[in-house]
Design a protein around this motif. Structure first.
Motif, PDB file in Angstrom:
ATOM      1  N   HIS A  12       0.809  -1.305   0.067  1.00 38.72           N
ATOM      2  CA  HIS A  12       0.080  -0.125  -0.148  1.00 38.72           C
ATOM      3  C   HIS A  12       0.980   1.313  -0.120  1.00 38.72           C
ATOM      4  O   HIS A  12       0.345   2.412   0.004  1.00 38.72           O
ATOM      5  N   PHE A  13       2.294   1.043   0.186  1.00 43.50           N
ATOM      6  CA  PHE A  13       2.903   2.205   0.427  1.00 43.50           C
ATOM      7  C   PHE A  13       2.752   3.546  -0.598  1.00 43.50           C
ATOM      8  O   PHE A  13       2.552   4.600  -0.199  1.00 43.50           O
ATOM      9  N   ASP A  14       3.076   2.870  -1.761  1.00 46.60           N
ATOM     10  CA  ASP A  14       3.026   4.151  -2.815  1.00 46.60           C
ATOM     11  C   ASP A  14       1.589   4.875  -2.889  1.00 46.60           C
ATOM     12  O   ASP A  14       1.672   6.193  -2.987  1.00 46.60           O
ATOM     13  N   ALA A  15       0.642   4.200  -2.899  1.00 49.89           N
ATOM     14  CA  ALA A  15      -0.796   4.581  -2.803  1.00 49.89           C
ATOM     15  C   ALA A  15      -1.259   5.559  -1.816  1.00 49.89           C
ATOM     16  O   ALA A  15      -1.895   6.596  -1.862  1.00 49.89           O
ATOM     17  N   LEU A  16      -0.597   4.968  -0.641  1.00 47.21           N
ATOM     18  CA  LEU A  16      -0.843   5.556   0.605  1.00 47.21           C
ATOM     19  C   LEU A  16      -0.281   6.963   0.650  1.00 47.21           C
ATOM     20  O   LEU A  16      -0.985   7.992   0.941  1.00 47.21           O
ATOM     21  N   ARG A  17       0.931   7.092   0.110  1.00 48.41           N
ATOM     22  CA  ARG A  17       1.676   8.498   0.164  1.00 48.41           C
ATOM     23  C   ARG A  17       0.771   9.347  -0.788  1.00 48.41           C
ATOM     24  O   ARG A  17       0.844  10.506  -0.542  1.00 48.41           O
ATOM     25  N   LEU A  18       0.489   8.828  -1.942  1.00 43.86           N
ATOM     26  CA  LEU A  18      -0.251   9.619  -2.875  1.00 43.86           C
ATOM     27  C   LEU A  18      -1.653  10.148  -2.266  1.00 43.86           C
ATOM     28  O   LEU A  18      -2.050  11.343  -2.453  1.00 43.86           O
ATOM     29  N   VAL A  19      -2.404   9.359  -1.547  1.00 42.33           N
ATOM     30  CA  VAL A  19      -3.447   9.934  -0.683  1.00 42.33           C
ATOM     31  C   VAL A  19      -3.098  10.878   0.297  1.00 42.33           C
ATOM     32  O   VAL A  19      -3.906  11.873   0.222  1.00 42.33           O
ATOM     33  N   LEU A  20      -2.298  10.558   1.087  1.00 37.82           N
ATOM     34  CA  LEU A  20      -1.631  11.747   1.832  1.00 37.82           C
ATOM     35  C   LEU A  20      -1.564  13.066   1.192  1.00 37.82           C
ATOM     36  O   LEU A  20      -1.727  14.141   1.506  1.00 37.82           O
ATOM     37  N   ASP A  21      -0.691  12.894   0.237  1.00 36.75           N
ATOM     38  CA  ASP A  21      -0.313  14.006  -0.754  1.00 36.75           C
ATOM     39  C   ASP A  21      -1.710  14.705  -1.305  1.00 36.75           C
ATOM     40  O   ASP A  21      -1.639  16.055  -1.047  1.00 36.75           O
ATOM     41  N   GLU A  26      -5.048  19.676  -0.162  1.00 35.03           N
ATOM     42  CA  GLU A  26      -6.087  20.509   0.048  1.00 35.03           C
ATOM     43  C   GLU A  26      -5.919  21.725   0.898  1.00 35.03           C
ATOM     44  O   GLU A  26      -7.003  22.702   0.981  1.00 35.03           O
ATOM     45  N   ARG A  27      -4.926  21.550   1.660  1.00 37.48           N
ATOM     46  CA  ARG A  27      -4.510  22.783   2.741  1.00 37.48           C
ATOM     47  C   ARG A  27      -5.697  23.084   3.590  1.00 37.48           C
ATOM     48  O   ARG A  27      -5.468  24.338   4.098  1.00 37.48           O
ATOM     49  N   ARG A  28      -6.555  22.447   3.885  1.00 33.50           N
ATOM     50  CA  ARG A  28      -7.671  22.648   5.066  1.00 33.50           C
ATOM     51  C   ARG A  28      -7.607  21.646   6.147  1.00 33.50           C
ATOM     52  O   ARG A  28      -8.470  21.848   6.879  1.00 33.50           O
ATOM     53  N   PHE A  32       0.602  18.781   7.469  1.00 29.72           N
ATOM     54  CA  PHE A  32       1.077  18.528   6.397  1.00 29.72           C
ATOM     55  C   PHE A  32       0.647  19.426   5.140  1.00 29.72           C
ATOM     56  O   PHE A  32      -0.555  19.332   4.958  1.00 29.72           O
ATOM     57  N   LEU A  33       1.428  20.194   4.130  1.00 22.92           N
ATOM     58  CA  LEU A  33       0.684  20.761   3.060  1.00 22.92           C
ATOM     59  C   LEU A  33       1.109  20.020   1.831  1.00 22.92           C
ATOM     60  O   LEU A  33       0.496  19.997   0.885  1.00 22.92           O
ATOM     61  N   ARG A  34       1.930  18.872   1.979  1.00 24.74           N
ATOM     62  CA  ARG A  34       2.410  17.861   0.906  1.00 24.74           C
ATOM     63  C   ARG A  34       2.922  16.743   1.519  1.00 24.74           C
ATOM     64  O   ARG A  34       3.130  17.063   2.714  1.00 24.74           O
ATOM     65  N   ALA A  35       2.928  15.585   0.813  1.00 22.21           N
ATOM     66  CA  ALA A  35       3.528  14.542   1.197  1.00 22.21           C
ATOM     67  C   ALA A  35       4.866  14.453   1.603  1.00 22.21           C
ATOM     68  O   ALA A  35       5.598  15.319   0.607  1.00 22.21           O
ATOM     69  N   PRO A  36       5.492  13.872   2.528  1.00 23.93           N
ATOM     70  CA  PRO A  36       6.952  13.815   2.582  1.00 23.93           C
ATOM     71  C   PRO A  36       7.653  13.185   1.431  1.00 23.93           C
ATOM     72  O   PRO A  36       7.033  12.344   0.806  1.00 23.93           O
ATOM     73  N   GLU A  43       9.987   4.853   4.950  1.00 24.54           N
ATOM     74  CA  GLU A  43      10.544   4.365   6.227  1.00 24.54           C
ATOM     75  C   GLU A  43       9.863   4.702   7.507  1.00 24.54           C
ATOM     76  O   GLU A  43       9.609   3.650   8.227  1.00 24.54           O
ATOM     77  N   PHE A  44       8.816   5.645   7.455  1.00 24.88           N
ATOM     78  CA  PHE A  44       7.791   5.955   8.508  1.00 24.88           C
ATOM     79  C   PHE A  44       6.826   4.527   8.165  1.00 24.88           C
ATOM     80  O   PHE A  44       6.571   3.989   9.501  1.00 24.88           O
TER      81      PHE A  44
END
Ligand SMILES: CC(C)(COP(=O)(O)OP(=O)(O)OC[C@H]1O[C@@H](n2cnc3c(N)ncnc32)[C@H](O)[C@@H]1OP(=O)(O)O)[C@@H](O)C(=O)NCCC(=O)NCCS
Length: 179
Positions: A12-21, A26-28, A32-36, A43-44
């Motif tokens: 899931h790692f790749d897709a989860l980071r994209l979801v977080l991003d 959305e900035r609301r 975070f305002l973008r994914a790390p 690593e996290f």
């Protein structure tokens, strides 16, 4: 369309980071305002999987659409508590998935022996606040100007959920105290 709640896995790692991003941009909602960067995020995530921490993802038709986690903080006197985070891509909201994610994550947190879950929510995030209240979280305090986005300050609230069946009260032995 079927949605499943499953523990985080390496696939899931790749897709989860994209979801977080997506949610961060959305900035609301998030700090975070973008994914790390990918390596930092992975690593996290690897640490979460390796230590069986409380982290679930929602899969709709096999695609990651959101997550919920309750993660430990530092300090031996805080081992009974975790901090909750949650997010869904916009198209996955208002269908009960946030509630299902929270139920799974909170159940695991209690099963692992935690007795307090805390979170911070922006004061203008009414959807999240309503969900937390429905799940039993109680308001603990206002943080003024806690977020600064695009030159605007936003207040936030801290909220917490206590495991009420936990009757344990422990404190270190006091050497002065007579038995
Ligand atoms: C906050 C968030 C996780 C809530 O998740 P959600 O899936 O929308 O929450 P739910 O669907 O469980 O509940 C929200 C609504 O769906 C309704 N609902 C619950 N179960 C439902 C079901 N089975 N079918 C249809 N609707 C349902 C609820 O009554 C509620 O309605 P309302 O919004 O009109 O009051 C989501 O909005 C989100 O990701 N927001 C952006 C990120 C964010 O704010 N993160 C938290 C930062 S502190």
């Amino acid at each position: 369309m079927s949605t499943k709640i499953v523990p985080l896995a390496e696939s899931h790692f790749d897709a989860l980071r994209l979801v977080l991003d997506l949610v961060a941009r959305e900035r609301r909602y998030l700090a975070f305002l973008r994914a790390p960067p990918a390596e930092q995020a992975f690593e996290f995530y690897r640490n979460i999987v390796a230590n069986d921490l409380c982290h679930f993802v929602a899969l709709t038709d096999g695609e990651v659409v959101g997550w919920c986690d309750v993660l430990p903080t530092h300090g031996e006197s805080r081992i009974h508590m975790g901090t909750l985070g949650i997010g869904l891509i916009a198209s996955a909201r208002h269908q009960g998935t946030g509630s299902s994610l929270m139920e799974a994550t909170i159940a695991k947190a209690w099963a692992k022996g935690l007795s307090r879950i805390e979170l911070t929510v922006r004061a203008d995030n009414l959807n999240a606040r309503a969900l937390y209240e429905r799940m039993g979280f109680r308001m603990e305090g206002l943080h003024q100007r806690a977020f600064l986005v695009d030159g605007e300050f936003y207040d936030s609230y801290s909220m917490a959920l206590l495991r009420r069946d936990d009757a344990r009260v422990s404190r270190p032995a006091d050497p002065q105290e007579k038995p």
